[in-house]
Design a protein around this motif. Structure first.
Motif, short mmCIF file in Angstrom:
data_model
loop_
_atom_site.label_atom_id
_atom_site.label_comp_id
_atom_site.label_asym_id
_atom_site.label_seq_id
_atom_site.Cartn_x
_atom_site.Cartn_y
_atom_site.Cartn_z
N ALA A 127 0.82 -1.21 0.00
CA ALA A 127 0.00 0.00 0.00
C ALA A 127 0.86 1.26 0.00
O ALA A 127 0.50 2.28 -0.61
CB ALA A 127 -0.93 0.00 1.21
N GLY A 128 2.01 1.22 0.69
CA GLY A 128 2.87 2.40 0.76
C GLY A 128 3.39 2.82 -0.60
O GLY A 128 3.55 4.02 -0.88
N ALA A 129 3.67 1.85 -1.47
CA ALA A 129 4.13 2.18 -2.82
C ALA A 129 3.05 2.90 -3.61
O ALA A 129 3.34 3.80 -4.42
CB ALA A 129 4.56 0.91 -3.55
N LEU A 130 1.78 2.53 -3.38
CA LEU A 130 0.69 3.22 -4.09
C LEU A 130 0.50 4.64 -3.58
O LEU A 130 0.23 5.55 -4.36
CB LEU A 130 -0.61 2.43 -3.94
N PHE A 131 0.64 4.84 -2.26
CA PHE A 131 0.62 6.22 -1.75
C PHE A 131 1.71 7.02 -2.45
O PHE A 131 1.48 8.15 -2.89
CB PHE A 131 0.87 6.21 -0.23
N GLY A 132 2.90 6.44 -2.53
CA GLY A 132 4.01 7.13 -3.17
C GLY A 132 3.76 7.43 -4.63
O GLY A 132 4.09 8.51 -5.12
N SER A 133 3.16 6.48 -5.35
CA SER A 133 2.90 6.68 -6.78
C SER A 133 1.93 7.83 -7.02
O SER A 133 1.96 8.48 -8.07
CB SER A 133 2.38 5.39 -7.41
N LYS A 134 1.05 8.08 -6.06
CA LYS A 134 0.09 9.18 -6.17
C LYS A 134 0.61 10.46 -5.53
O LYS A 134 -0.10 11.46 -5.46
CB LYS A 134 -1.24 8.77 -5.53
N LYS A 135 1.85 10.42 -5.02
CA LYS A 135 2.47 11.54 -4.29
C LYS A 135 1.62 11.94 -3.08
O LYS A 135 1.44 13.13 -2.79
CB LYS A 135 2.73 12.73 -5.22
N LEU A 136 1.14 10.94 -2.39
CA LEU A 136 0.33 11.13 -1.19
C LEU A 136 1.17 10.71 0.02
O LEU A 136 1.39 9.53 0.25
CB LEU A 136 -0.95 10.29 -1.27
N LYS A 137 1.62 11.68 0.80
CA LYS A 137 2.45 11.38 1.97
C LYS A 137 1.60 10.89 3.13
O LYS A 137 2.03 10.02 3.89
CB LYS A 137 3.23 12.64 2.39
N ALA A 138 0.38 11.44 3.27
CA ALA A 138 -0.39 11.09 4.47
C ALA A 138 -1.87 11.41 4.29
O ALA A 138 -2.27 12.16 3.41
CB ALA A 138 0.15 11.87 5.68
N ILE A 139 -2.67 10.80 5.16
CA ILE A 139 -4.07 11.15 5.35
C ILE A 139 -4.20 11.59 6.80
O ILE A 139 -3.80 10.86 7.72
CB ILE A 139 -5.01 9.97 5.08
N VAL A 140 -4.73 12.77 7.02
CA VAL A 140 -4.83 13.36 8.35
C VAL A 140 -6.30 13.52 8.72
O VAL A 140 -7.07 14.14 7.98
CB VAL A 140 -4.11 14.73 8.40
N LEU A 141 -6.68 12.98 9.86
CA LEU A 141 -8.06 13.08 10.35
C LEU A 141 -8.08 13.97 11.59
O LEU A 141 -7.41 13.67 12.58
CB LEU A 141 -8.60 11.69 10.72
N GLN A 142 -8.82 15.05 11.52
CA GLN A 142 -8.98 15.90 12.69
C GLN A 142 -10.00 15.28 13.62
O GLN A 142 -11.10 14.94 13.19
CB GLN A 142 -9.43 17.31 12.28
N ASP A 143 -9.66 15.14 14.86
CA ASP A 143 -10.54 14.44 15.78
C ASP A 143 -11.82 15.22 16.03
O ASP A 143 -11.87 16.44 15.95
CB ASP A 143 -9.83 14.19 17.11
N THR A 144 -12.87 14.47 16.31
CA THR A 144 -14.16 15.03 16.67
C THR A 144 -14.73 14.19 17.79
O THR A 144 -14.39 13.01 17.94
CB THR A 144 -15.13 15.04 15.48
N GLN A 145 -15.56 14.77 18.60
CA GLN A 145 -16.17 14.03 19.71
C GLN A 145 -17.50 13.40 19.32
O GLN A 145 -18.19 12.84 20.17
CB GLN A 145 -16.36 14.97 20.91
N LYS A 146 -17.84 13.49 18.05
CA LYS A 146 -19.08 12.87 17.60
C LYS A 146 -19.01 11.36 17.81
O LYS A 146 -17.97 10.74 17.62
CB LYS A 146 -19.32 13.17 16.12
N ARG A 147 -20.11 10.76 18.16
CA ARG A 147 -20.18 9.31 18.32
C ARG A 147 -20.63 8.67 17.01
O ARG A 147 -21.34 9.28 16.21
CB ARG A 147 -21.15 8.95 19.43
#
Length: 649
Positions: A208-228
């Motif tokens: 999976a890491g190679a595919l992130f790299g092929s798309k030039k995607l370093k990361a996915i960042v999720l901002q936390d929420t207190q929603k259930r």
């Protein structure tokens, strides 16, 4: 590119279900155009494919065809969190990334824990489809209201797994991050994606890491929420969760896993003489193997435990080497065998050093260990020389492998070849190297004396792998009462014997379906198989969990059939790519070679592949049968496979 991209929440990220409280919403993002939109998962799709890895499989099948190369711009990466993920249920953190594997070229997926999936569900989504390719390095940010943005990631390039996580979270306090390390940036075909912080999870296998790299995607960042995460029946889920929690806490097998992590597997294999060292060329003396058993770790290196979202086991063992000052948050049997035993290394401190390198550079520890073992044997045989590599690579010498691992991660020197994985590297080194490049369908893995497990490795749709079948009732010598309860008592007593080929096809078929249900719901296999083995939680109870979370009623047998339906999609995807029975095989040393007797494993025995194909509904060529597909309501798959000549009558 900061802030570019549509606000996904505007497309209606909530209110997707009409029959219950659970929200199952797909977010789709195109990294090339920056556009994002959402759409709900219909009830009928949940009934058929459950969610999580099951729905991932359908989406991958529908969004690709045999001409869609794994690293093509339009090749999707699909993230799926099942209906249990993020709820109050114990051990409900497992999520799946699905894609066409750059390592094997066939079906690829990988499953991880931590808290990433739970926090994704709290943002209002169940699935994420990433398509397209960015012109520059970026990360995907999903905010607390579900809004989706694409940000520049150039400042984070070159950072290892821990540093990237820390630096990104400085910019987004309270967030959780899935990210790649240098190996993903340099297109190592077995690069992984790490997620979460306190208890890191790794989407490890199939690249999976190679595919992130092929798309030039370093990361996915999720901002936390207190929603259930809303569910259909909150009251019943609360009481069920309390009951399950007590069951897990009082279950001896589950508590053993909490204490030892997966290291108790080393004790089990060592006790029956099924540890093989130096690229499977010779057995391990029992006293030598004891150096990597749990007691050796717990007495010298253990420094605490980390747990996934709402998991009472906390079986991820932290460590510290007081002699070197090194420390880490994750080490498993998947490190100690391939990076220890396999390389002829039996000092736990040395193994921990290599495991940290694999984790921080962002490489699958299993493929890395097998690649380096293959390389050491190639040096022994004179296929590679010290001049070719620039330094020696010798079994048992940790410094040689430390240097080699770095070269692989950055594709330096010989690393340019080895970064392709065991199969790819052997092709570059010629026919003589292929004799000891041990893999199934392009992914390296070992074999076992327990033929249920070995057959499961061989037929796994994602290549050599234990987690698609995970025949837990037959571990070591098997548990007869559990085997009877799970897949029906065999009229032949030999079916209970781990080294007998009798009855193994039926066993693997049952366990594949069961494990697929677990993965699709988003549960962790470890506590739930122990509850299954103790007779406390089976398919009927899992069906209750599905009903309480989704509001959709299913029987235990219908749930099992859903697992069968999903697994047919796995195999249909591969059949469309030209994969046949000849690929359900393993690399064997030539007859008469020392070491593990690969040549005596008879996959064609009636109780092995033929029996498996019978229960799976495949032809002798391993192709799905039209009749089985139609029984499962997969007429559309049968019609599609007919176009490619990839289905049997």
């Amino acid at each position: 590119m900061s802030g570019s991209g549509a606000r996904a929440s505007e497309a209606g990220a909530s209110g997707a279900r009409s029959s219950g409280g659970l929200e199952c919403v797909i977010l789709e993002v195109d990294l090339g155009s920056g556009q994002a939109f959402t759409y709900p998962v219909p009830d009928d799709q949940l009934r058929l494919f459950l969610g999580g890895s099951g729905l991932n499989a359908v989406l991958l099948y529908q969004l690709t065809d045999p001409g869609t190369a794994s690293e093509a711009d339009d090749s999707p990466i699909i993230f799926g969190a099942g209906p249990c993920v993020g709820t109050m249920l114990p051990a409900c953190s497992r999520t799946t990334l699905t894609f066409r594997s750059p390592l094997t070229g066939c079906y690829g997926d990988t499953n991880a824990g931590g808290d990433f999936g739970a926090r994704f569900r709290r943002l209002g989504y169940s699935h994420l489809i990433i398509r397209g390719k960015s012109a520059r390095w970026v990360y995907l940010f999903i905010g607390p209201d579900g809004q989706c943005e694409i940000h520049d990631a150039e400042r984070f390039l070159g950072m290892d797994i821990s540093l990237a996580d820390a630096e990104i979270r400085k910019h987004h306090p309270g967030s959780t991050v899935a990210r790649i390390g240098p190996a993903g940036e340099h297109d190592v075909k077995f690069a992984c994606v790490a997620c979460s912080s306190k208890r890191p999870g790794f989407f490890g296998r199939t690249g999976a890491g190679a595919l992130f790299g092929s798309k030039k995607l370093k990361a996915i960042v999720l901002q936390d929420t207190q929603k259930r995460v809303s569910v259909a029946d909150e009251r019943h889920l609360a009481s069920l969760s309390s009951a399950l929690l007590e069951m897990i806490k009082s279950n001896q097998g589950a508590q053993d896993r909490a204490k030892n992590g997966t290291h108790n597997l080393m004790t089990a294999y060592n006790s029956i003489g099924d540890l093989w060292q130096q690229n499977y060329s010779r057995p391990v003396p029992q006293e030598l193997g004891q150096g990597l058993e749990p007691e050796a770790f717990l007495s010298r290196y253990y420094s605490g435990r980390g747990g996934c979202w709402r998991c009472p086991l906390a079986c991820s063992l932290k460590w510290e080497n007081k002699e070197t000052g090194e420390s880490g948050t994750k080490v498993e049997f998947g490190h100690t065998f391939p990076l220890g035993v396999n390389l002829g290394i039996f000092d736990f401190g040395a193994v921990l050093r290599l495991s940290n390198m694999a984790n921080e550079l962002g490489m699958d520890s299993m493929e890395l260990g097998y690649v380096m073992g293959f390389t050491a044997e190639a040096c022994q045989r004179g296929i590679l020389t010290e001049g070719d590599i620039g330094h020696p690579v010798r079994f048992g010498v940790v410094e040689d492998f430390v240097q080699l691992a770095g070269e692989i991660a950055y594709r330096k020197g010989i690393g340019q070849i080895l970064a392709e994985g065991v199969k790819g590297a052997s092709k570059n080194l010629g026919p003589a190297a292929a004799e000891f490049a041990f893999h199934m369908k392009g992914q390296a893995y070992r074999v076992e004396r327990n033929l249920s497990w070995t057959l499961g490795f061989v037929v796994s749709p994602r290549g050599g792998d234990h987690l698609k079948s995970f025949p837990f009732t037959t571990f070591i010598y098997g548990t007869p009462f559990a085997m009877d309860a799970c897949w029906g008592k065999s009229p032949q007593a030999e079916a209970y014997e781990m080294e007998s080929p009798v009855g193994k096809g039926r066993s693997v078929w049952w366990h594949e379906n069961f494990k697929t249900v677990i993965d699709s719901l988003g549960l962790c296999i470890f506590p739930y198989i122990n509850l299954k083995l103790s007779g406390q939680v089976g398919l009927d109870e899992l069906a209750d969990i599905f009903r309480i979370t989704t509001g959709l009623s299913m029987s235990g047998s219908s749930l099992f059939q859903a697992g069968e339906r999903i697994f047919q999609i796995f195999r249909a995807f591969n059949a469309r790519l030209g994969i046949r029975a000849k690929d359900d095989d393993l690399v064997r040393r030539p007859k008469g070679s020392p070491g593990f007797p690969y040549s005596v494993i008879d996959l064609k025995h009636p109780g092995m592949l033929p029996e498996y194909y019978h229960y799976r509904g495949c032809s002798e060529e391993g192709l799905p049968k039209i009749s089985r597909l139609r029984e499962l309501g997969l007429d559309w798959v049968a019609s599609d496979l007919e176009r490619y000549g990839a289905v049997a009558p």
